[in-house]
Scaffold this active site. Structure first.
Site, PDB file in Angstrom:
ATOM      1  N   GLY A 112      -0.966  -1.101   6.329  1.00  0.00           N
ATOM      2  CA  GLY A 112      -0.853  -2.104   7.387  1.00  0.00           C
ATOM      3  C   GLY A 112      -1.993  -3.105   7.314  1.00  0.00           C
ATOM      4  CG  ASP A 153      -7.053  -1.289   4.713  1.00  0.00           C
ATOM      5  OD1 ASP A 153      -6.396  -2.070   3.995  1.00  0.00           O
ATOM      6  OD2 ASP A 153      -6.510  -0.392   5.395  1.00  0.00           O
ATOM      7  CB  THR A 167      -0.950   0.086   1.220  1.00  0.00           C
ATOM      8  OG1 THR A 167      -1.585  -1.164   1.404  1.00  0.00           O
ATOM      9  CG2 THR A 167      -1.985   1.155   1.037  1.00  0.00           C
TER      10      THR A 167
HETATM   11  N1  GLY Z   1      -3.702  -2.295   3.953  1.00  0.00           N
HETATM   12  C1  GLY Z   1      -3.601  -3.066   2.804  1.00  0.00           C
HETATM   13  C2  GLY Z   1      -4.276  -4.365   2.887  1.00  0.00           C
HETATM   14  O1  GLY Z   1      -4.424  -4.906   3.977  1.00  0.00           O
HETATM   15  O2  GLY Z   1      -4.666  -4.872   1.851  1.00  0.00           O
END
Ligand code: GLY
Length: 371
Positions: A272, A251, A220
């Protein structure tokens, strides 16, 4: 505060600087040519925003800042910034060369929000397009929807003129996926519980062995910005959790989780463990906390505390009884105040008129997630 220029002085200054649009300049190390109000423009991002250049001269936060302060729409500038990470094969957390799912297929998630116009778009589980952030923006610009997923998202991208590739793996991402496969005991496929543990342990052992940057395991880049007019936008883009079960959506493409922007308040985004963020819808929570008067740092800390409180499963706790994973939030308010906060020690990137910098996050707990 720099003296305000007369119109004649402004035209002369702009011409001398070669500015075609007459937009305020905020070249690094110099005061803006024209101060329109009190907001100091800033771009804030996860730490990869100040690492990858995709063979060019600028890192992502600098590219976004320079475009934004020369008059480009804030979201357009931020997306151009994260495109550098998406396209750089060395960033294995995003876009082209992102670490693939358990079947070796790169599946990408992204969303974006435009504060001034209250518009948003996202894509989830998108295959074959190197720049999911641009497809998310196309969903925002060209449809009445906020989220397209899987085959539908890919078909939409094709119709919008994006190049669809068979495989977004690079030699590096493919080599790491093969190494992960090698570390899985196939016998565990017989027991769903043990299989899950084996997958997680194999992935984390590769982080411990230095094969995968800890920040790239969950992947990310989130990037948020505010310009001198107080216009706030944000974008998040990712290849998601390395070796995820095919179809797993994190997310990052979910409004309120991987990103939330309220044009009157500010923006928050995350990197994360996506599951922890999804459960608590933290980016929305952070922006709501700022609405109630909290600073970016205190609002971010509130979200980290909420995650800690709701992390009760033993498998997700370390020896100290604290969350055994990292999670960060990048927060900026409409006034240009900002913070990076994290569960454990981590860094984030920022670009102001002083240029790009990597700064330490405010950590909720000392030590590391694994301690
Ligand atoms: N924060 C990126 C994921 O968990 O896909």
């Amino acid at each position: 505060m720099p003296k305000k220029l007369t119109r004649r002085e402004f035209v002369q200054t702009s011409t001398a600087a070669g500015l075609a649009l007459g937009a305020p300049a905020a070249v690094f190390g110099q005061a803006p040519a024209v101060v329109t109000n009190t907001v100091k423009p800033v771009v804030i991002a996860s730490n990869n925003g100040n690492v990858y250049k995709n063979g060019g001269t600028e890192v992502g936060v600098a590219k976004a800042f320079n475009l934004m302060t020369r008059g480009t729409d804030v979201l357009e500038a931020l997306v151009a910034g994260v495109n550098l990470c998406e396209l750089d094969p060395a960033d294995t957390s995003v876009g082209f060369g992102g670490l693939p799912n358990a079947d070796g297929i790169v599946q990408l998630d992204s969303c974006c929000m435009h504060g001034p116009t209250r518009r948003a778009g996202g894509v989830a589980g998108l295959e074959g397009v190197r720049t999911p952030s641009l497809v998310a923006k196309a969903v925002m610009d060209h449809t009445d929807h906020h989220l397209l997923a899987g085959r539908g998202a890919q078909e939409f991208a094709r119709q919008m003129g994006f190049t669809i590739e068979d495989d977004l793996n690079t030699p590096t991402s493919r080599r790491l996926w093969l190494e992960w496969k090698r570390r899985i005991d196939p016998e565990h496929y017989l027991d769903p519980k043990k299989r899950g543990e084996a997958m997680q342990m194999a992935g984390l052992s590769m982080v411990r062995d230095g094969l995968i940057d800890p920040d790239h395991y969950y992947g990310t880049i989130n990037c948020d910005g505010v310009n001198s007019k107080g216009e706030v936008c944000g974008v998040t883009t990712t290849s998601g959790l390395a070796w995820k079960i095919p179809g797993r959506i994190g997310d990052s493409p979910i409004l309120g989780a991987g990103l939330y922007v309220d044009g009157d308040i500010g923006a928050a985004g995350s990197t994360g463990r996506g599951e922890a963020n999804l459960y608590n819808l933290c980016s929305f929570l952070v922006v709501e906390q700022m609405r109630m008067g909290k600073s970016p740092k205190d609002a971010g800390m509130e979200a980290l505390g909420r995650i800690e409180k709701n992390t009760v499963e033993k498998r997700l706790l370390n020896a100290r009884g604290l969350p055994s994973f990292g999670i960060n939030f990048y927060v900026v308010n409409k006034k240009g105040e900002y913070a990076g906060v994290s569960m454990y020690a981590s860094t984030y990137s920022v670009c102001t008129e002083n240029g790009p910098q990597t700064l330490n996050c405010e950590a909720l707990h000392p030590g590391r997630a694994s301690d």
